[in-house]
Design an enzyme around this catalytic site. Structure first.
Site, PDB file in Angstrom:
ATOM      1  N   ARG A  91       2.700  -7.184  -9.164  1.00  0.00           N
ATOM      2  CA  ARG A  91       3.666  -7.137  -8.220  1.00  0.00           C
ATOM      3  C   ARG A  91       4.081  -8.706  -7.891  1.00  0.00           C
ATOM      4  NH1 ARG A  91      -0.470  -3.359  -6.649  1.00  0.00           N
ATOM      5  NH2 ARG A  91       0.072  -1.201  -6.361  1.00  0.00           N
ATOM      6  N   ASP A 151      -1.941   2.147   0.076  1.00  0.00           N
ATOM      7  CA  ASP A 151      -3.393   1.550  -0.566  1.00  0.00           C
ATOM      8  C   ASP A 151      -4.294   2.563   0.452  1.00  0.00           C
ATOM      9  OD1 ASP A 151      -2.322  -1.093  -2.183  1.00  0.00           O
ATOM     10  OD2 ASP A 151      -1.352  -0.338  -0.283  1.00  0.00           O
ATOM     11  N   ARG A 154      -4.353   6.097  -0.485  1.00  0.00           N
ATOM     12  CA  ARG A 154      -5.040   6.302  -1.532  1.00  0.00           C
ATOM     13  C   ARG A 154      -6.834   6.303  -1.388  1.00  0.00           C
ATOM     14  NH1 ARG A 154      -0.921   2.644  -5.016  1.00  0.00           N
ATOM     15  NH2 ARG A 154       0.115   4.089  -5.923  1.00  0.00           N
ATOM     16  N   HIS A 178      -0.488  -6.209  -0.444  1.00  0.00           N
ATOM     17  CA  HIS A 178      -0.345  -4.864  -1.115  1.00  0.00           C
ATOM     18  C   HIS A 178      -0.314  -5.173  -2.630  1.00  0.00           C
ATOM     19  CE1 HIS A 178       1.034  -1.327  -2.983  1.00  0.00           C
ATOM     20  NE2 HIS A 178       2.188  -1.540  -3.235  1.00  0.00           N
TER      21      HIS A 178
END
Ligand code: NAD
Length: 317
Positions: A91, A151, A154, A178
Site C-alpha cells: 500500500r 482488517d 477479517r 492499514h
C-alpha cells in the site's frame, strides 16, 4: 429508510470499491441522494444509470453522475479514487501517485463550499487521510480514514471460525497502519464476554502458532485476494456502509478508523488505525485501550513507519 432527514453522499472514484459501496448504499438505503464522480465520466454515468435501474427493486433515491459543485450540499464525501495495488505492490508504494491525485480532488471538494465529513478509503489510507486533513483545512473530527476497519472485520471473521461463534459476538480489533505493520490486539479479544485467556491456553505453543497464523491471514488477505481476482472491494464496501450508518444515524458506535493522534498512545501528528467513537459530528473521541507492552511497542513502530513513509513527500502537503 433508516434516517428520515434528507441526506447526500458523494462518492469520488467509482472504480471497484466506489461502485461496490454505491450498490450497497442503494440496498441499505442510507441516503436520499447519491452523487457519483470519477475522472472517467463515462464510468460514473454508466454506474448512475445502472444503479437507477435498480431503484424500483429498492426504495426511492436520487442517483446521478455529478460534479464537484455537488459536494457543497453533501453530508458525506467518500473518496475511493486513485491507484490500487498491483500484484506484489504494498500500500505504501502508492503514496506519491495517490497524494498527487488527492491534491486536486480535495482542492475541488473544498472549493465547492463543502462543510461536511470526508471519509477516505484510498490507499495508503492512513497517509491519505492525514493529507486530506491537511489539504482540506477541516477540523480533525471531520476527516476520517477507513483505517483498520476491514482488517478488524477479517480478524473477527477468522476468530469466529476458530471458536465457531457468530462473528457479531467477537469483539476484537486490529490497530496501526492499514498495511504490513498493523497489529492484532490480543489483550482485548472477547468472545461474548470471555477473554482469550478464558477460552484457550495462551501459553501453549500450538495455540500460539494457530493464533499467529490467523493474524498472518488477516495481514496478507489483500495480497491473496489481489492474486486471486485483481482487487478487493466487497468487504471494504460493507465497512464503508458501517461507517456511513454510524455517522449519518448518529450512532456513537465504536469502530476502528484512521484518525489524528495528538498524544494518544504516545503518538503525535499522524493518522493511524485505532478504536474511536463515531457520530454525526464525525469522530467524537479516540478510545485509549490499555495495551500490553508488546502491543504498545508494535503500535509505536507502526506509527514511526507511517511517518518515515510520508517524509519524502511532505512537501506535497
Ligand atoms: N481502505 C481499504 O481497506 C481499501 C480496501 C480496498 C481497496 N482500497 C483502495 O481503494 C482505492 C480504489 O481501489 P479500486 O479497486 O476501486 O480501484 P479502481 O482502479 O477500480 O478505481 C479507482 C477509480 O478512481 C478513479 N480516479 C483516478 N484518479 C481520479 C481522479 N483524479 N479523480 C477522480 N477519479 C479518479 C479511476 O478512474 C477509477 O474509476 C485504491 O487505492 C485501493 O488500494 C482500500
Amino acid at each position: 429508510m433508516q434516517s428520515q432527514k434528507q441526506s447526500r453522499i458523494v462518492i469520488i472514484g467509482t472504480g471497484a470499491v466506489g461502485s461496490s459501496y454505491a450498490f450497497a448504499l442503494l440496498n441499505h438505503h442510507l441516503t436520499n441522494e447519491l452523487v457519483l464522480i470519477d475522472m472517467n465520466k463515462e464510468k460514473a454515468a454508466g454506474d448512475a444509470l445502472d444503479l437507477n435501474h435498480g431503484i424500483p427493486f429498492a426504495s426511492p433515491m436520487k442517483i446521478w453522475a455529478g460534479d464537484y459543485e455537488d459536494c457543497r450540499d453533501a453530508d458525506l464525501v467518500v473518496i475511493t479514487a486513485g491507484a490500487n495495488q498491483a500484484p506484489g505492490e504494498t500500500r505504501l508504494d502508492l503514496i506519491e501517485k495517490n497524494l498527487n491525485i488527492f491534491k486536486t480532488i480535495v482542492h475541488q471538494i473544498m472549493n465547492s463550499g463543502f462543510n461536511g465529513i470526508i471519509l477516505v478509503a484510498t490507499n495508503p489510507v492512513d497517509i491519505l487521510s492525514y493529507a486530506t486533513w491537511k489539504l482540506s483545512g477541516l477540523p480533525k473530527e471531520k476527516v476520517i480514514g477507513s483505517g483498520t476497519i476491514l482488517d478488524t472485520s477479517r480478524f473477527r471473521f477468522l476468530l469466529s471460525q476458530y471458536f465457531n461463534v457468530d462473528p457479531r459476538n467477537i469483539h476484537a480489533c486490529i490497530m496501526g497502519e492499514h498495511g504490513d505493520s498493523e497489529l492484532p490486539v490480543w489483550s482485548h479479544v472477547h468472545v461474548g464476554s470471555r477473554t482469550l485467556k478464558d477460552l484457550v491456553d495462551v501459553e501453549d505453543q500450538n495455540v500460539q502458532e494457530e493464533l499467529n497464523g490467523l493474524f498472518e491471514q488477516v495481514k496478507n488477505a489483500a495480497y491473496e485476494i489481489i492474486r486471486l481476482k485483481g482487487a478487493t472491494y466487497y468487504a471494504i464496501a460493507q465497512g464503508l456502509i458501517r461507517l456511513t450508518r454510524a455517522i449519518l444515524n448518529n450512532e456513537n458506535s465504536i469502530l476502528t478508523v484512521s484518525t489524528l493522534m495528538q498524544g494518544q498512545y504516545g503518538l503525535d501528528d499522524l493518522y493511524i488505525g485505532a478504536p474511536a467513537i463515531l457520530n454525526q459530528e464525525g469522530l467524537r473521541e479516540v478510545i485509549e485501550l490499555n495495551l500490553s507492552l508488546e502491543e504498545h511497542v508494535k503500535l509505536k513502530k507502526s506509527g514511526e513507519q507511517l511517518k518515515e513513509a510520508l517524509a519524502p513527500f511532505r512537501h506535497l502537503l
